[in-house]
Design a protein around this motif. Structure first.
Motif, PDB file in Angstrom:
ATOM      1  N   LYS A 216     100.356 125.459   1.659  1.00  0.00           N
ATOM      2  CA  LYS A 216     101.168 125.578   2.877  1.00  0.00           C
ATOM      3  C   LYS A 216     102.409 126.441   2.636  1.00  0.00           C
ATOM      4  CE  LYS A 216      99.643 121.707   5.664  1.00  0.00           C
ATOM      5  NZ  LYS A 216      99.988 120.461   6.342  1.00  0.00           N
ATOM      6  N   ALA A 217     102.964 126.362   1.425  1.00  0.00           N
ATOM      7  CA  ALA A 217     104.121 127.202   1.094  1.00  0.00           C
ATOM      8  C   ALA A 217     103.724 128.680   1.094  1.00  0.00           C
ATOM      9  CB  ALA A 217     104.699 126.800  -0.263  1.00  0.00           C
ATOM     10  N   LEU A 218     102.545 128.980   0.552  1.00  0.00           N
ATOM     11  CA  LEU A 218     102.061 130.359   0.576  1.00  0.00           C
ATOM     12  C   LEU A 218     101.799 130.811   2.006  1.00  0.00           C
ATOM     13  CD1 LEU A 218      99.592 130.291  -2.460  1.00  0.00           C
ATOM     14  CD2 LEU A 218     101.720 131.614  -2.306  1.00  0.00           C
ATOM     15  N   GLN A 219     101.152 129.950   2.772  1.00  0.00           N
ATOM     16  CA  GLN A 219     100.842 130.294   4.161  1.00  0.00           C
ATOM     17  C   GLN A 219     102.126 130.511   4.970  1.00  0.00           C
ATOM     18  OE1 GLN A 219      98.696 127.399   6.662  1.00  0.00           O
ATOM     19  NE2 GLN A 219      97.185 129.018   6.973  1.00  0.00           N
ATOM     20  N   ALA A 220     103.151 129.724   4.697  1.00  0.00           N
ATOM     21  CA  ALA A 220     104.427 129.878   5.400  1.00  0.00           C
ATOM     22  C   ALA A 220     105.058 131.239   5.120  1.00  0.00           C
ATOM     23  CB  ALA A 220     105.388 128.763   4.997  1.00  0.00           C
ATOM     24  N   LYS A 221     104.685 131.853   4.006  1.00  0.00           N
ATOM     25  CA  LYS A 221     105.180 133.187   3.659  1.00  0.00           C
ATOM     26  C   LYS A 221     104.244 134.282   4.162  1.00  0.00           C
ATOM     27  CE  LYS A 221     108.112 132.016  -0.194  1.00  0.00           C
ATOM     28  NZ  LYS A 221     109.335 132.551   0.392  1.00  0.00           N
ATOM     29  N   GLY A 222     103.240 133.890   4.976  1.00  0.00           N
ATOM     30  CA  GLY A 222     102.353 134.868   5.592  1.00  0.00           C
ATOM     31  C   GLY A 222     101.049 135.120   4.863  1.00  0.00           C
ATOM     32  N   VAL A 223     100.769 134.369   3.812  1.00  0.00           N
ATOM     33  CA  VAL A 223      99.534 134.574   3.051  1.00  0.00           C
ATOM     34  C   VAL A 223      98.329 134.096   3.863  1.00  0.00           C
ATOM     35  CG1 VAL A 223      98.253 133.922   0.960  1.00  0.00           C
ATOM     36  CG2 VAL A 223     100.712 134.390   0.823  1.00  0.00           C
ATOM     37  N   ILE A 224      97.299 134.922   3.900  1.00  0.00           N
ATOM     38  CA  ILE A 224      96.025 134.557   4.522  1.00  0.00           C
ATOM     39  C   ILE A 224      95.247 133.747   3.490  1.00  0.00           C
ATOM     40  CG2 ILE A 224      93.841 135.420   5.462  1.00  0.00           C
ATOM     41  CD1 ILE A 224      95.460 138.092   6.033  1.00  0.00           C
ATOM     42  N   LEU A 225      94.763 132.584   3.877  1.00  0.00           N
ATOM     43  CA  LEU A 225      93.979 131.719   2.995  1.00  0.00           C
ATOM     44  C   LEU A 225      92.536 131.754   3.487  1.00  0.00           C
ATOM     45  CD1 LEU A 225      96.465 128.700   2.954  1.00  0.00           C
ATOM     46  CD2 LEU A 225      96.286 130.543   1.253  1.00  0.00           C
ATOM     47  N   ALA A 226      91.651 132.413   2.728  1.00  0.00           N
ATOM     48  CA  ALA A 226      90.289 132.666   3.203  1.00  0.00           C
ATOM     49  C   ALA A 226      89.239 132.081   2.268  1.00  0.00           C
ATOM     50  CB  ALA A 226      90.070 134.171   3.352  1.00  0.00           C
ATOM     51  N   GLU A 227      88.356 131.272   2.833  1.00  0.00           N
ATOM     52  CA  GLU A 227      87.251 130.668   2.083  1.00  0.00           C
ATOM     53  C   GLU A 227      85.939 131.371   2.428  1.00  0.00           C
ATOM     54  OE1 GLU A 227      84.711 128.819  -0.164  1.00  0.00           O
ATOM     55  OE2 GLU A 227      86.829 128.304  -0.332  1.00  0.00           O
ATOM     56  N   CYS A 228      85.129 131.576   1.414  1.00  0.00           N
ATOM     57  CA  CYS A 228      83.810 132.186   1.547  1.00  0.00           C
ATOM     58  C   CYS A 228      82.810 131.192   2.148  1.00  0.00           C
ATOM     59  CB  CYS A 228      83.339 132.638   0.162  1.00  0.00           C
ATOM     60  SG  CYS A 228      81.615 133.111   0.067  1.00  0.00           S
ATOM     61  N   GLU A 229      82.195 131.563   3.267  1.00  0.00           N
ATOM     62  CA  GLU A 229      81.203 130.682   3.895  1.00  0.00           C
ATOM     63  C   GLU A 229      79.913 130.609   3.083  1.00  0.00           C
ATOM     64  OE1 GLU A 229      81.282 132.449   7.854  1.00  0.00           O
ATOM     65  OE2 GLU A 229      82.422 130.713   8.579  1.00  0.00           O
ATOM     66  N   ASN A 230      79.591 131.652   2.315  1.00  0.00           N
ATOM     67  CA  ASN A 230      78.405 131.586   1.445  1.00  0.00           C
ATOM     68  C   ASN A 230      78.546 130.444   0.441  1.00  0.00           C
ATOM     69  OD1 ASN A 230      77.001 133.719   2.574  1.00  0.00           O
ATOM     70  ND2 ASN A 230      77.747 135.221   1.097  1.00  0.00           N
ATOM     71  N   THR A 231      79.738 130.296  -0.114  1.00  0.00           N
ATOM     72  CA  THR A 231      79.977 129.226  -1.085  1.00  0.00           C
ATOM     73  C   THR A 231      79.731 127.864  -0.444  1.00  0.00           C
ATOM     74  OG1 THR A 231      81.560 130.525  -2.366  1.00  0.00           O
ATOM     75  CG2 THR A 231      81.736 128.127  -2.538  1.00  0.00           C
ATOM     76  N   LEU A 232      80.214 127.697   0.772  1.00  0.00           N
ATOM     77  CA  LEU A 232      80.034 126.411   1.456  1.00  0.00           C
ATOM     78  C   LEU A 232      78.552 126.100   1.649  1.00  0.00           C
ATOM     79  CD1 LEU A 232      82.876 126.557   4.150  1.00  0.00           C
ATOM     80  CD2 LEU A 232      82.955 125.639   1.824  1.00  0.00           C
ATOM     81  N   ARG A 233      77.797 127.107   2.079  1.00  0.00           N
ATOM     82  CA  ARG A 233      76.348 126.901   2.270  1.00  0.00           C
ATOM     83  C   ARG A 233      75.654 126.608   0.937  1.00  0.00           C
ATOM     84  NH1 ARG A 233      76.986 130.898   5.791  1.00  0.00           N
ATOM     85  NH2 ARG A 233      76.293 132.524   4.369  1.00  0.00           N
ATOM     86  N   GLU A 234      75.953 127.418  -0.070  1.00  0.00           N
ATOM     87  CA  GLU A 234      75.282 127.267  -1.373  1.00  0.00           C
ATOM     88  C   GLU A 234      75.605 125.935  -2.044  1.00  0.00           C
ATOM     89  OE1 GLU A 234      76.643 130.737  -3.442  1.00  0.00           O
ATOM     90  OE2 GLU A 234      75.433 132.081  -2.187  1.00  0.00           O
ATOM     91  N   ARG A 235      76.795 125.416  -1.808  1.00  0.00           N
ATOM     92  CA  ARG A 235      77.219 124.175  -2.451  1.00  0.00           C
ATOM     93  C   ARG A 235      77.143 122.975  -1.511  1.00  0.00           C
ATOM     94  NH1 ARG A 235      81.021 125.270  -7.206  1.00  0.00           N
ATOM     95  NH2 ARG A 235      80.430 127.388  -7.780  1.00  0.00           N
ATOM     96  N   ASN A 236      76.620 123.217  -0.316  1.00  0.00           N
ATOM     97  CA  ASN A 236      76.465 122.145   0.670  1.00  0.00           C
ATOM     98  C   ASN A 236      77.797 121.427   0.935  1.00  0.00           C
ATOM     99  OD1 ASN A 236      74.941 120.797   2.570  1.00  0.00           O
ATOM    100  ND2 ASN A 236      74.331 119.187   1.142  1.00  0.00           N
ATOM    101  N   ILE A 237      78.831 122.220   1.201  1.00  0.00           N
ATOM    102  CA  ILE A 237      80.166 121.695   1.480  1.00  0.00           C
ATOM    103  C   ILE A 237      80.451 121.888   2.969  1.00  0.00           C
ATOM    104  CG2 ILE A 237      82.643 121.968   1.025  1.00  0.00           C
ATOM    105  CD1 ILE A 237      81.824 123.056  -1.774  1.00  0.00           C
ATOM    106  N   SER A 238      80.891 120.838   3.621  1.00  0.00           N
ATOM    107  CA  SER A 238      81.239 120.898   5.038  1.00  0.00           C
ATOM    108  C   SER A 238      82.680 121.407   5.183  1.00  0.00           C
ATOM    109  CB  SER A 238      81.121 119.501   5.647  1.00  0.00           C
ATOM    110  OG  SER A 238      81.763 119.451   6.887  1.00  0.00           O
ATOM    111  N   LYS A 239      82.931 122.144   6.252  1.00  0.00           N
ATOM    112  CA  LYS A 239      84.297 122.596   6.531  1.00  0.00           C
ATOM    113  C   LYS A 239      85.236 121.410   6.719  1.00  0.00           C
ATOM    114  CE  LYS A 239      83.147 127.120   8.438  1.00  0.00           C
ATOM    115  NZ  LYS A 239      83.212 128.025   9.607  1.00  0.00           N
ATOM    116  N   ASP A 240      84.694 120.273   7.113  1.00  0.00           N
ATOM    117  CA  ASP A 240      85.501 119.059   7.286  1.00  0.00           C
ATOM    118  C   ASP A 240      86.089 118.561   5.967  1.00  0.00           C
ATOM    119  OD1 ASP A 240      84.967 119.036  10.011  1.00  0.00           O
ATOM    120  OD2 ASP A 240      83.246 117.687   9.798  1.00  0.00           O
TER     121      ASP A 240
END
Length: 153
Positions: free
Chosen positions: A100-124
């Motif tokens: 959150k401190a990084l984001q407050a300074k304008g940093v974009i926090l981006a997660e790869c959707e391929n990783t979520l699918r490959e590892r069976n991780i829910s966005k929740d």
């Protein structure tokens, strides 16, 4: 034969000039780092490890760059997470405050959707304040072609 001698002489001169340039010692008191003479800089930090030391070091490196007096107010940054790096965005891990401190300074926090699918991780399972990209590698490739610096601590 004259052409070969002339060529060899030219090569010898180039080596001698290069050697003399390297012989000059840099006075540490006169060197203060690179000058940030551009109006704006862009950087992507790549995180693909779940190692706590690497995660913390990556976030610290980003904060240091954002606070560098030469870059302050001139730096757009993105953290691209893929593979094992997904650990940084999991709600069960202790990185929310730093993110959150990084984001407050304008940093974009981006997660790869391929990783979520490959590892069976829910966005929740991830913090609700992060963004998603179709592929982490794709994001890095596109950003690099757009002129962004790529850092992989």
């Amino acid at each position: 034969m004259k052409k070969i001698a002339s060529l060899l002489f030219a090569i010898a001169m180039l080596f001698s000039i290069g050697a003399s340039a390297q012989d000059k010692a840099v006075n540490p008191s006169e060197f203060h780092g690179a000058v940030a003479d551009k109006k704006f800089y862009k950087v992507v930090y790549q995180l693909n490890s779940d190692d706590d030391k690497i995660i913390k070091a990556t976030m610290k490196n980003m904060m240091n760059a954002l606070e560098d007096p030469r870059l302050k107010g001139k730096l757009q940054a993105e953290l691209v997470v893929h593979g094992g790096g997904v650990a940084v965005f999991k709600k069960t891990n202790p990185y929310e405050i730093q993110l959150k401190a990084l984001q407050a300074k304008g940093v974009i926090l981006a997660e790869c959707e391929n990783t979520l699918r490959e590892r069976n991780i829910s966005k929740d399972e991830l913090f609700d304040f992060i963004s998603f990209v179709p592929s982490g590698n794709g994001e890095i490739i596109i950003r690099q072609q757009q002129g962004w610096a790529i850092v992989h601590p």
